[in-house]
Scaffold this active site. Structure first.
Site, PDB file in Angstrom:
ATOM      1  CG  ASP A   1      -3.881  -2.795  -1.423  1.00 58.49           C
ATOM      2  OD1 ASP A   1      -4.841  -2.992  -2.188  1.00 58.49           O
ATOM      3  OD2 ASP A   1      -3.970  -2.866  -0.175  1.00 58.49           O
ATOM      4  CG  HIS A   2      -6.476   0.592  -1.963  1.00 55.69           C
ATOM      5  ND1 HIS A   2      -7.779   0.722  -2.403  1.00 55.69           N
ATOM      6  CD2 HIS A   2      -6.480  -0.463  -1.103  1.00 55.69           C
ATOM      7  CE1 HIS A   2      -8.532  -0.200  -1.823  1.00 55.69           C
ATOM      8  NE2 HIS A   2      -7.772  -0.947  -1.041  1.00 55.69           N
TER       9      HIS A   2
ATOM     10  CG  ASN B   1      -7.237  -7.260  -1.630  1.00 58.79           C
ATOM     11  OD1 ASN B   1      -6.923  -8.124  -2.443  1.00 58.79           O
ATOM     12  ND2 ASN B   1      -7.177  -5.972  -1.918  1.00 58.79           N
TER      13      ASN B   1
ATOM     14  CG  ASP C   1      -9.229   2.947  -5.052  1.00 56.47           C
ATOM     15  OD1 ASP C   1     -10.288   3.223  -5.658  1.00 56.47           O
ATOM     16  OD2 ASP C   1      -9.193   2.699  -3.837  1.00 56.47           O
TER      17      ASP C   1
ATOM     18  CG  HIS D   1     -10.101  -4.239  -2.168  1.00 60.08           C
ATOM     19  ND1 HIS D   1      -8.947  -3.535  -1.943  1.00 60.08           N
ATOM     20  CD2 HIS D   1     -10.074  -4.620  -3.464  1.00 60.08           C
ATOM     21  CE1 HIS D   1      -8.251  -3.470  -3.076  1.00 60.08           C
ATOM     22  NE2 HIS D   1      -8.915  -4.123  -4.022  1.00 60.08           N
ATOM     23  N   GLY D   2     -11.215  -5.730   1.653  1.00 60.25           N
ATOM     24  CA  GLY D   2     -11.828  -5.687   2.980  1.00 60.25           C
ATOM     25  C   GLY D   2     -12.353  -7.035   3.431  1.00 60.25           C
TER      26      GLY D   2
ATOM     27  CB  SER E   1      -0.877   0.002   1.254  1.00 59.62           C
ATOM     28  OG  SER E   1      -0.057   0.220   2.400  1.00 59.62           O
TER      29      SER E   1
ATOM     30  CD  GLU F   1     -12.448  -0.006  -4.618  1.00 60.62           C
ATOM     31  OE1 GLU F   1     -11.318  -0.436  -4.312  1.00 60.62           O
ATOM     32  OE2 GLU F   1     -13.201   0.568  -3.807  1.00 60.62           O
TER      33      GLU F   1
HETATM   34  P1  13P Z   1      -8.914  -5.896   5.469  1.00 62.33           P
HETATM   35  O1  13P Z   1      -8.765  -4.605   6.204  1.00 62.33           O
HETATM   36  O2  13P Z   1     -10.284  -6.459   5.625  1.00 62.33           O
HETATM   37  O3  13P Z   1      -7.856  -6.875   5.802  1.00 62.33           O
HETATM   38  O4  13P Z   1      -8.774  -5.553   3.888  1.00 62.33           O
HETATM   39  C1  13P Z   1      -7.505  -5.373   3.307  1.00 62.33           C
HETATM   40  C2  13P Z   1      -7.597  -4.815   1.938  1.00 62.33           C
HETATM   41  O5  13P Z   1      -8.621  -4.788   1.293  1.00 62.33           O
HETATM   42  C3  13P Z   1      -6.357  -4.293   1.341  1.00 62.33           C
HETATM   43  O6  13P Z   1      -6.561  -3.710   0.101  1.00 62.33           O
HETATM   44  O1  G3H Z   2      -6.626  -1.262   2.153  1.00 58.78           O
HETATM   45  C1  G3H Z   2      -5.912  -1.050   3.122  1.00 58.78           C
HETATM   46  C2  G3H Z   2      -4.848  -2.001   3.535  1.00 58.78           C
HETATM   47  O2  G3H Z   2      -5.238  -2.702   4.685  1.00 58.78           O
HETATM   48  C3  G3H Z   2      -3.552  -1.291   3.714  1.00 58.78           C
HETATM   49  O3  G3H Z   2      -3.572  -0.529   4.876  1.00 58.78           O
HETATM   50  O4  G3H Z   2      -2.937   1.737   4.042  1.00 58.78           O
HETATM   51  O5  G3H Z   2      -2.676   1.121   6.471  1.00 58.78           O
HETATM   52  O6  G3H Z   2      -1.148   0.126   4.752  1.00 58.78           O
HETATM   53  P1  G3H Z   2      -2.520   0.693   5.052  1.00 58.78           P
HETATM   54 ZN    ZN Z   3      -8.400  -2.665  -0.136  1.00 64.11          ZN
END
Ligand code: 13P
Ligand code: G3H
Ligand code: ZN
Length: 309
Positions: free
Chosen positions: A82-83, A254, A104, A211-212, A50, A134
């Site tokens: 990621d994102h 994820n 994203d 995600h999530g 991330s 996304e």
């Molecule tokens: P969680 O916070 O549910 O682990 O999701 C992580 C995520 O989607 C990272 O992109």
């Molecule tokens: O989508 C979020 C991920 O859990 C990454 O979290 O931005 O705190 O590294 P972070």
């Molecule tokens: Zn995510």
């Protein structure tokens, strides 16, 4: 043993009843725990980074850690941004050798999201890199930005078709009720499987991403709290719902929060039982094992990806 894209992983997973886990990495112990689990389970794996991880560990360290893990374990790994918030960040990661990036654009209008995603897709595809986008908005915390449940917007199935056609994106993250972090549902957990079914049917060859997807297992929350933590009433996505989602065209799931909880629970426990200890290797070794065990559990019992590498 190489850095690979997600192309083969997703084409194997899309019409099967398993999904590939994408786990967030921030330091050496996390990289080792996840890749050792993938090696033992013969499971495909995606390591994702991330903006926060890049800020914390510095991009060059993370890339080298992943390369070291590939050399050490002999497994294939997809390294994913990621994102990604903008074109520049995606470009940097592509130029740095990532095999996959997420742009994203979910906070923008549909057409702005299309335009931005297309720009990243064009740049990435010319260089052999795959792109996740996304459509829809998840609730929860992402890079310190909090999106309230009431501001979350589920993915519109017909818009999803238009989005994929217009952008030529390789995979699509959808919003069907999951959210980031440890507090996902105010009441009973619910995912919109009807919506997922519609999107899967309309886009049968597009790998979907969830995600999530942490389950925020009570055992680990309790363990944190037993040893001095104060995590209030957390609630995640029940693992049965994730198993069900993997049976659709969801190819990537994820997980970050569950690894954070497993690691923190172990460190709290160790330090509480060994108050005299101050060697970081002493408490980070069981923490690394906790990450590995959590990932093995996910691969074997939730994602069902064990044996598919
Ligand atoms: P969680 O916070 O549910 O682990 O999701 C992580 C995520 O989607 C990272 O992109
Ligand atoms: O989508 C979020 C991920 O859990 C990454 O979290 O931005 O705190 O590294 P972070
Ligand atoms: Zn995510």
């Amino acid at each position: 043993m190489a850095l690979v894209t997600t192309k083969q992983m997703f084409s194997d997973a899309i019409h099967s009843d398993y999904a590939v886990g994408a786990f967030n990495v921030n330091n050496m112990e996390i990289v080792q725990g996840i890749t050792e689990a993938a090696q033992e389970e013969h499971s495909p794996v995606i390591l994702q980074v991330s903006a926060g991880a890049r800020k914390y560990a510095k991009p060059a360290y993370l890339k080298k850690l992943v390369e070291a893990a590939i050399a050490d374990t002999g497994i294939d790994v997809a390294l994913h941004l990621d994102h990604g918030a903008d074109f520049e960040t995606c470009k940097q990661c592509i130029d740095d050798g990532f095999s996959s990036v997420m742009i994203d654009g979910s906070k923008y209008t549909f057409m702005e999201n299309v335009e931005l995603t297309k720009k990243v897709v064009d740049y990435a595809h010319e260089r052999g890199v795959v792109v996740e986008a996304e459509l829809g908005t998840l609730a929860g915390i992402e890079d310190d930005v909090i999106v309230d449940n009431s501001d979350a917007v589920y993915t519109n199935p017909t818009q999803a078709v238009e989005f994929v056609e217009k952008t030529n994106v390789d995979s699509l993250a959808i919003a069907i009720g999951t959210s980031h972090g440890a507090y996902k549902f105010k009441g009973t957990p619910r995912l919109d499987f009807e919506r997922l079914g519609k999107i899967s049917k309309l886009l049968p060859e597009t790998p979907l991403v969830l995600h999530g997807a942490s389950s925020v297992l009570l055992e680990f929350v309790n363990s944190c709290n037993q040893y001095g933590g104060k995590i209030p009433g957390a609630q995640g996505v029940p693992e049965d719902m994730l198993k069900k989602a993997a049976e659709y065209t969801i190819c990537k799931i994820n997980i970050d929060t569950d690894l954070r909880l497993a690691m923190t629970a172990e460190i709290r426990k160790y330090l509480s039982e060994h108050p005299e200890e101050f060697d970081p290797r002493k408490y980070l070794s069981p923490a690394r094992d906790a990450i590995k065990n959590m990932v093995i559990h996910k691969m074997r019992n939730v994602l069902k990806s064990s044996g598919h590498a």
